[in-house]
Design an enzyme around this catalytic site. Structure first.
Site, mmCIF file in Angstrom:
data_model
loop_
_atom_site.group_PDB
_atom_site.id
_atom_site.type_symbol
_atom_site.label_atom_id
_atom_site.label_comp_id
_atom_site.label_asym_id
_atom_site.label_seq_id
_atom_site.Cartn_x
_atom_site.Cartn_y
_atom_site.Cartn_z
ATOM 1 N N TRP A 38 39.279 33.513 32.079
ATOM 2 C CA TRP A 38 39.694 34.923 31.967
ATOM 3 C C TRP A 38 41.178 35.035 31.654
ATOM 4 O O TRP A 38 41.591 35.886 30.864
ATOM 5 C CB TRP A 38 39.324 35.701 33.227
ATOM 6 C CG TRP A 38 37.837 35.756 33.449
ATOM 7 C CD1 TRP A 38 37.156 35.295 34.534
ATOM 8 C CD2 TRP A 38 36.843 36.302 32.566
ATOM 9 N NE1 TRP A 38 35.809 35.517 34.377
ATOM 10 C CE2 TRP A 38 35.596 36.133 33.181
ATOM 11 C CE3 TRP A 38 36.894 36.921 31.313
ATOM 12 C CZ2 TRP A 38 34.400 36.551 32.599
ATOM 13 C CZ3 TRP A 38 35.706 37.337 30.722
ATOM 14 C CH2 TRP A 38 34.488 37.153 31.364
ATOM 15 N N ASP B 219 45.077 40.284 37.272
ATOM 16 C CA ASP B 219 43.644 40.585 37.204
ATOM 17 C C ASP B 219 43.063 40.222 38.569
ATOM 18 O O ASP B 219 43.050 39.047 38.950
ATOM 19 C CB ASP B 219 43.015 39.737 36.089
ATOM 20 C CG ASP B 219 41.494 39.879 36.000
ATOM 21 O OD1 ASP B 219 40.892 40.567 36.843
ATOM 22 O OD2 ASP B 219 40.925 39.276 35.061
ATOM 23 N N LYS C 206 32.337 43.177 40.193
ATOM 24 C CA LYS C 206 32.314 41.965 40.997
ATOM 25 C C LYS C 206 32.204 42.303 42.486
ATOM 26 O O LYS C 206 31.347 41.798 43.176
ATOM 27 C CB LYS C 206 33.563 41.110 40.737
ATOM 28 C CG LYS C 206 33.815 40.792 39.265
ATOM 29 C CD LYS C 206 32.733 39.900 38.672
ATOM 30 C CE LYS C 206 32.675 39.949 37.158
ATOM 31 N NZ LYS C 206 33.771 39.319 36.458
HETATM 32 C C1 PLP Z 1 34.196 39.217 35.102
HETATM 33 C C2 PLP Z 1 35.652 39.082 34.934
HETATM 34 C C3 PLP Z 1 36.314 39.589 33.807
HETATM 35 C C4 PLP Z 1 35.587 40.273 32.675
HETATM 36 O O1 PLP Z 1 35.087 41.481 33.092
HETATM 37 P P1 PLP Z 1 34.398 42.507 32.073
HETATM 38 O O2 PLP Z 1 34.343 43.758 32.873
HETATM 39 O O3 PLP Z 1 33.061 41.958 31.729
HETATM 40 O O4 PLP Z 1 35.272 42.627 30.884
HETATM 41 C C5 PLP Z 1 37.686 39.458 33.752
HETATM 42 N N1 PLP Z 1 38.377 38.866 34.739
HETATM 43 C C6 PLP Z 1 37.769 38.356 35.828
HETATM 44 C C7 PLP Z 1 38.587 37.705 36.892
HETATM 45 C C8 PLP Z 1 36.398 38.453 35.972
HETATM 46 O O5 PLP Z 1 35.795 37.941 37.051
#
Ligand code: PLP
Length: 360
Positions: A101, A171, A195
């Site tokens: 990511w 993030d 998540k």
């Molecule tokens: C799942 C995830 C993403 C991507 O998320 P989307 O909503 O599918 O774009 C980005 N960063 C992390 C840490 C993730 O777990």
């Protein structure tokens, strides 16, 4: 009706209580005679939903007044572009790459300016967090970017990088609301909610007000400017209304559990059950350096692809779903987010013990 133990990395398990409440309100939300899915986002009822959600997340995360909370769409991945488009002023940004990511975010930022990779753990399949106490931060960097919890590899920063005064951007998708955070240490933090917080389709951005300006990269679409959404209270256009409603219910649920300090304690307890077992197992082993282990995503392997596949299959038959590791790494991964009850982790470990006895 029977519910499984769902160890999916995302979209992931939500509190049963929240789902039941949403089901009860499906046809008639609080006497409005309609579902939240069917109501105007300009209605009084929806305004109250979004205002309450914001107030509750502010309380849970202790968000200072000089930060805005934005409820946006496009998932976490849209932020990979939105962040550089809005925050790049000097055209130079620093990224720390601890997994797919962060790597994707760095690649996206590269479309808009110069990206320095300050550190990476790619040399050991992202199984650790690099030492970030004294990194070569770029003098003119607009920000330093991290992915705080690495969903795929199961690592987490236990200490934030020393950014030497530069703005930290993080993030936090897969550790969102799993433990207390000091928001003041960040300029911007964001998470896709699927998540640990709610249904896919909503991303929450928490951003310090001085970073919200009209001075964005030329050509940045209106919809991708933080200012557009900040000025409109996340109602510039139709927001992901149902997602916000469910997030709001999860915030209430978290408050009832005792808030983020209580969640941290419970999450540590849950993770310990699994890691303690992995550390003494003769069949399974964790793939992450112990000091950098995530409380949310726990990857493990047997060392044999065949046995891994057998385990995933038998686990599924026994009611433990989505234990297969990410397609890029293989093995297994148990995601044990806030809504996974401790009984689910205990039952998984009991199942793993039995599997170990039968297959060693
Ligand atoms: C799942 C995830 C993403 C991507 O998320 P989307 O909503 O599918 O774009 C980005 N960063 C992390 C840490 C993730 O777990």
């Amino acid at each position: 009706m029977s519910r499984v133990y769902n160890f999916s990395a995302g979209p992931a398990v939500l509190p049963e209580e929240v789902l039941k409440e949403a089901a009860e309100e499906m046809l008639d939300y609080k006497g409005t005679g309609m579902s939240v899915m069917e109501m105007s986002h300009r209605s009084k009822a929806f305004q109250e939903i979004i205002d309450t959600a914001e107030a509750d997340i502010r309380e849970l995360m202790n968000i200072p007044d000089n930060y805005k909370v934005l409820f946006l769409q496009g998932g976490a991945s849209q932020q990979f572009a939105m962040i550089p488009m809005n925050l790049m002023k000097n055209g130079v940004v620093d990224y720390i790459v601890t997994g797919q990511w962060a790597k994707k975010a760095a690649a996206e930022a590269g479309k808009y300016g110069k990206v320095n990779i300050l550190a990476s753990s790619a040399d050991k399949t992202f199984s650790y967090i690099p030492d970030c106490s004294d990194l070569p931060i770029s003098e003119d960097a607009d920000y330093v970017y991290i992915c705080e919890n690495n969903t795929i590899y199961g690592t987490k920063y236990k200490e934030l990088p020393n950014t030497k005064g530069k703005t930290l951007v993080a993030d936090i998708s897969s550790c969102f609301l799993s433990e207390p955070v000091d928001v003041r240490k960040y300029g911007l933090l964001y998470g896709g909610v699927q998540k640990n917080v709610g249904p896919a389709g909503t991303v929450i951005v928490i951003i310090r007000e001085d970073l919200i300006t009209e001075d964005v990269l030329p050509g940045t679409p209106t919809m991708l400017q933080y200012k557009t959404h900040a000025d409109a209270g996340s109602l510039y256009n139709t927001p992901p209304a149902y997602g916000i409603y469910i997030c709001g219910k999860v915030f209430k649920w978290l408050k009832k559990q005792g808030g983020l300090a209580a969640m941290k304690e419970l999450n540590e307890k849950k993770a310990k059950i699994l890691y303690d077992y992995l550390d003494q197992s003769k069949l399974f082993k964790g793939t992450v350096v112990p000091k950098d282990r995530s409380l949310m995503n726990v990857p493990f392997v047997t060392g044999s692809d065949e046995l891994d596949a057998k385990f995933v299959k038998e686990a599924k038959e026994a009611g433990f779903e989505n234990l297969k590791g990410h397609r890029s790494v293989g093995g297994m991964r148990a995601s044990i987010y806030n809504a996974m009850p401790i009984e689910g982790v205990e039952a998984l470990v009991a199942f793993m013990k039995k599997f170990e006895e039968e297959n060693l």
